[in-house]
Motif scaffolding. Structure first.
Motif, PDB file in Angstrom:
ATOM      1  N   LYS A  49     -23.580 -10.527   1.402  1.00 48.47           N
ATOM      2  CA  LYS A  49     -23.330 -10.425  -0.043  1.00 48.47           C
ATOM      3  C   LYS A  49     -21.978  -9.776  -0.350  1.00 48.47           C
ATOM      4  N   ILE A  50     -20.970 -10.260   0.344  1.00 48.43           N
ATOM      5  CA  ILE A  50     -19.611  -9.769   0.131  1.00 48.43           C
ATOM      6  C   ILE A  50     -19.168 -10.080  -1.299  1.00 48.43           C
ATOM      7  N   THR A  51     -18.461  -9.146  -1.924  1.00 48.61           N
ATOM      8  CA  THR A  51     -18.032  -9.336  -3.317  1.00 48.61           C
ATOM      9  C   THR A  51     -16.547  -9.664  -3.450  1.00 48.61           C
ATOM     10  N   LYS A  52     -15.760  -9.398  -2.418  1.00 49.64           N
ATOM     11  CA  LYS A  52     -14.341  -9.753  -2.401  1.00 49.64           C
ATOM     12  C   LYS A  52     -13.985 -10.193  -0.985  1.00 49.64           C
ATOM     13  N   LEU A  53     -13.049 -11.130  -0.888  1.00 47.86           N
ATOM     14  CA  LEU A  53     -12.714 -11.675   0.426  1.00 47.86           C
ATOM     15  C   LEU A  53     -11.205 -11.829   0.580  1.00 47.86           C
ATOM     16  N   VAL A  54     -10.697 -11.383   1.723  1.00 43.60           N
ATOM     17  CA  VAL A  54      -9.298 -11.612   2.092  1.00 43.60           C
ATOM     18  C   VAL A  54      -9.290 -12.563   3.285  1.00 43.60           C
ATOM     19  N   VAL A  55      -8.589 -13.672   3.154  1.00 42.47           N
ATOM     20  CA  VAL A  55      -8.501 -14.665   4.226  1.00 42.47           C
ATOM     21  C   VAL A  55      -7.186 -14.464   4.974  1.00 42.47           C
ATOM     22  N   LEU A  56      -7.290 -14.219   6.282  1.00 40.60           N
ATOM     23  CA  LEU A  56      -6.109 -13.988   7.114  1.00 40.60           C
ATOM     24  C   LEU A  56      -6.072 -15.009   8.250  1.00 40.60           C
ATOM     25  N   PRO A  57      -5.374 -16.132   8.079  1.00 42.42           N
ATOM     26  CA  PRO A  57      -5.203 -17.069   9.194  1.00 42.42           C
ATOM     27  C   PRO A  57      -4.371 -16.401  10.292  1.00 42.42           C
ATOM     28  N   LEU A  58      -4.740 -16.615  11.540  1.00 40.96           N
ATOM     29  CA  LEU A  58      -4.032 -15.954  12.634  1.00 40.96           C
ATOM     30  C   LEU A  58      -2.833 -16.762  13.128  1.00 40.96           C
ATOM     31  N   TYR A  59      -2.204 -17.482  12.221  1.00 41.60           N
ATOM     32  CA  TYR A  59      -0.931 -18.147  12.494  1.00 41.60           C
ATOM     33  C   TYR A  59       0.149 -17.352  11.768  1.00 41.60           C
ATOM     34  N   PRO A  60       1.096 -16.750  12.481  1.00 48.73           N
ATOM     35  CA  PRO A  60       2.120 -15.954  11.788  1.00 48.73           C
ATOM     36  C   PRO A  60       2.925 -16.768  10.775  1.00 48.73           C
ATOM     37  N   GLN A  61       3.297 -18.001  11.163  1.00 51.51           N
ATOM     38  CA  GLN A  61       4.076 -18.861  10.272  1.00 51.51           C
ATOM     39  C   GLN A  61       3.150 -19.890   9.616  1.00 51.51           C
ATOM     40  N   PHE A  62       3.456 -20.237   8.378  1.00 51.81           N
ATOM     41  CA  PHE A  62       2.638 -21.227   7.676  1.00 51.81           C
ATOM     42  C   PHE A  62       3.071 -22.636   8.043  1.00 51.81           C
ATOM     43  N   SER A  63       2.098 -23.493   8.295  1.00 55.63           N
ATOM     44  CA  SER A  63       2.340 -24.930   8.396  1.00 55.63           C
ATOM     45  C   SER A  63       1.162 -25.640   7.757  1.00 55.63           C
ATOM     46  N   ILE A  64       1.426 -26.787   7.166  1.00 57.20           N
ATOM     47  CA  ILE A  64       0.334 -27.550   6.566  1.00 57.20           C
ATOM     48  C   ILE A  64      -0.643 -28.045   7.628  1.00 57.20           C
ATOM     49  N   SER A  65      -0.190 -28.082   8.892  1.00 53.16           N
ATOM     50  CA  SER A  65      -1.051 -28.575   9.968  1.00 53.16           C
ATOM     51  C   SER A  65      -1.906 -27.482  10.591  1.00 53.16           C
ATOM     52  N   THR A  66      -1.622 -26.221  10.303  1.00 49.99           N
ATOM     53  CA  THR A  66      -2.376 -25.112  10.892  1.00 49.99           C
ATOM     54  C   THR A  66      -3.048 -24.297   9.787  1.00 49.99           C
ATOM     55  N   THR A  67      -2.311 -23.358   9.207  1.00 49.66           N
ATOM     56  CA  THR A  67      -2.862 -22.567   8.106  1.00 49.66           C
ATOM     57  C   THR A  67      -3.334 -23.466   6.971  1.00 49.66           C
ATOM     58  N   GLY A  68      -2.508 -24.434   6.606  1.00 52.07           N
ATOM     59  CA  GLY A  68      -2.867 -25.325   5.506  1.00 52.07           C
ATOM     60  C   GLY A  68      -4.155 -26.076   5.773  1.00 52.07           C
ATOM     61  N   SER A  69      -4.309 -26.567   7.000  1.00 54.90           N
ATOM     62  CA  SER A  69      -5.517 -27.298   7.372  1.00 54.90           C
ATOM     63  C   SER A  69      -6.748 -26.400   7.311  1.00 54.90           C
ATOM     64  N   SER A  70      -6.619 -25.183   7.820  1.00 54.37           N
ATOM     65  CA  SER A  70      -7.746 -24.244   7.801  1.00 54.37           C
ATOM     66  C   SER A  70      -8.138 -23.879   6.376  1.00 54.37           C
ATOM     67  N   LEU A  71      -7.145 -23.686   5.525  1.00 58.70           N
ATOM     68  CA  LEU A  71      -7.436 -23.325   4.137  1.00 58.70           C
ATOM     69  C   LEU A  71      -8.103 -24.473   3.388  1.00 58.70           C
ATOM     70  N   ARG A  72      -7.726 -25.704   3.724  1.00 57.62           N
ATOM     71  CA  ARG A  72      -8.370 -26.853   3.073  1.00 57.62           C
ATOM     72  C   ARG A  72      -9.850 -26.925   3.433  1.00 57.62           C
ATOM     73  N   VAL A  73     -10.174 -26.602   4.679  1.00 58.60           N
ATOM     74  CA  VAL A  73     -11.582 -26.571   5.087  1.00 58.60           C
ATOM     75  C   VAL A  73     -12.346 -25.533   4.270  1.00 58.60           C
ATOM     76  N   LEU A  74     -11.756 -24.345   4.133  1.00 59.75           N
ATOM     77  CA  LEU A  74     -12.402 -23.292   3.351  1.00 59.75           C
ATOM     78  C   LEU A  74     -12.570 -23.703   1.892  1.00 59.75           C
ATOM     79  N   GLN A  75     -11.540 -24.298   1.329  1.00 55.82           N
ATOM     80  CA  GLN A  75     -11.608 -24.719  -0.069  1.00 55.82           C
ATOM     81  C   GLN A  75     -12.733 -25.720  -0.292  1.00 55.82           C
ATOM     82  N   ASN A  76     -12.900 -26.644   0.648  1.00 60.36           N
ATOM     83  CA  ASN A  76     -13.965 -27.640   0.517  1.00 60.36           C
ATOM     84  C   ASN A  76     -15.342 -26.984   0.585  1.00 60.36           C
ATOM     85  N   ILE A  77     -15.494 -26.045   1.510  1.00 61.49           N
ATOM     86  CA  ILE A  77     -16.781 -25.355   1.646  1.00 61.49           C
ATOM     87  C   ILE A  77     -17.071 -24.513   0.411  1.00 61.49           C
ATOM     88  N   PHE A  78     -16.072 -23.781  -0.055  1.00 61.13           N
ATOM     89  CA  PHE A  78     -16.265 -22.881  -1.189  1.00 61.13           C
ATOM     90  C   PHE A  78     -16.559 -23.656  -2.473  1.00 61.13           C
TER      91      PHE A  78
END
Length: 207
Positions: A49-78
């Motif tokens: 029953k978490i009330t706030k969430l911080v998402v930290l992808p373990l990729y230092p640099q952003f790419s649509i193929s790594t961080t972006g892909s992971s975030l899209r999965v989360l967005q779909n689930i959420f």
């Protein structure tokens, strides 16, 4: 180090750092292609029953193929879950420029340089995972710019410590017929050999 073991060490380190600042937080690990899967972590988040969430992808640099892909999965689930869709979420898109990361990379490189007979003559070879060139030129992926900035910051830190080694950055892991980010790691290694480079320190810097 195995990926999952490294992830747990990161999680433990983050928890300790937060506690040292008087902050208490649950840490969850979710992976895309192995246990514990992202979906498992999200189920536990709901159970707790978490009330706030911080998402930290373990990729230092952003790419649509790594961080972006992971975030899209989360967005779909959420988006498909009433509880999760109302959960306040903060996302750390990239963190390659953080002082702690830059200093840690410089520490590791400095330690390895000292293992050479002539540390000052060693070429520092940064090898990063590549992405298709169209990601950068057509889709606006900031990965290339962030990677180059990351290498610049690491080298500036090394210079501040008295190390003025030559360095280069190349990209690996290309597949298929399309053009990927250049220069390619395998080609640069051949070129360095042809130029007479005798000592090389390979630094995997992404993924």
């Amino acid at each position: 180090m195995p990926l999952l073991e490294g992830a747990h060490l990161c999680a433990d380190g983050i928890k300790m750092a937060l506690e040292s600042k008087g902050l208490t937080a649950n840490i969850y690990i979710g992976m895309r292609y192995w246990y514990p899967f992202t979906e498992e972590a999200i189920l536990q988040i709901k159970k707790d029953k978490i009330t706030k969430l911080v998402v930290l992808p373990l990729y230092p640099q952003f790419s649509i193929s790594t961080t972006g892909s992971s975030l899209r999965v989360l967005q779909n689930i959420f988006s498909e879950d009433a509880y999760l869709s109302r959960l306040p979420i903060a996302i750390i898109q990239s963190w390659y420029q953080r002082e702690g990361y830059i200093k840690s990379m410089a520490d590791l490189i400095g330690e390895e340089l000292q293992k050479f007979a002539k540390p000052e003559e060693v070429m520092i070879f940064f090898s990063a995972h590549g992405v298709p060139l169209t990601y950068v030129e057509d889709a606006g992926d900031p990965y290339k710019d962030q990677m180059e900035d990351c290498i610049y910051l690491i080298m500036q830190e090394l210079k501040a410590r008295g190390s003025y080694n030559d360095h280069t950055l190349a990209y690996q892991s290309r597949v298929g017929p399309v053009q990927w980010l250049k220069p390619y790691t395998d080609e640069v290694l051949v070129e360095l050999g042809q130029k007479g480079v005798k000592s090389l320190l390979a630094v995997p810097v992404s993924i």
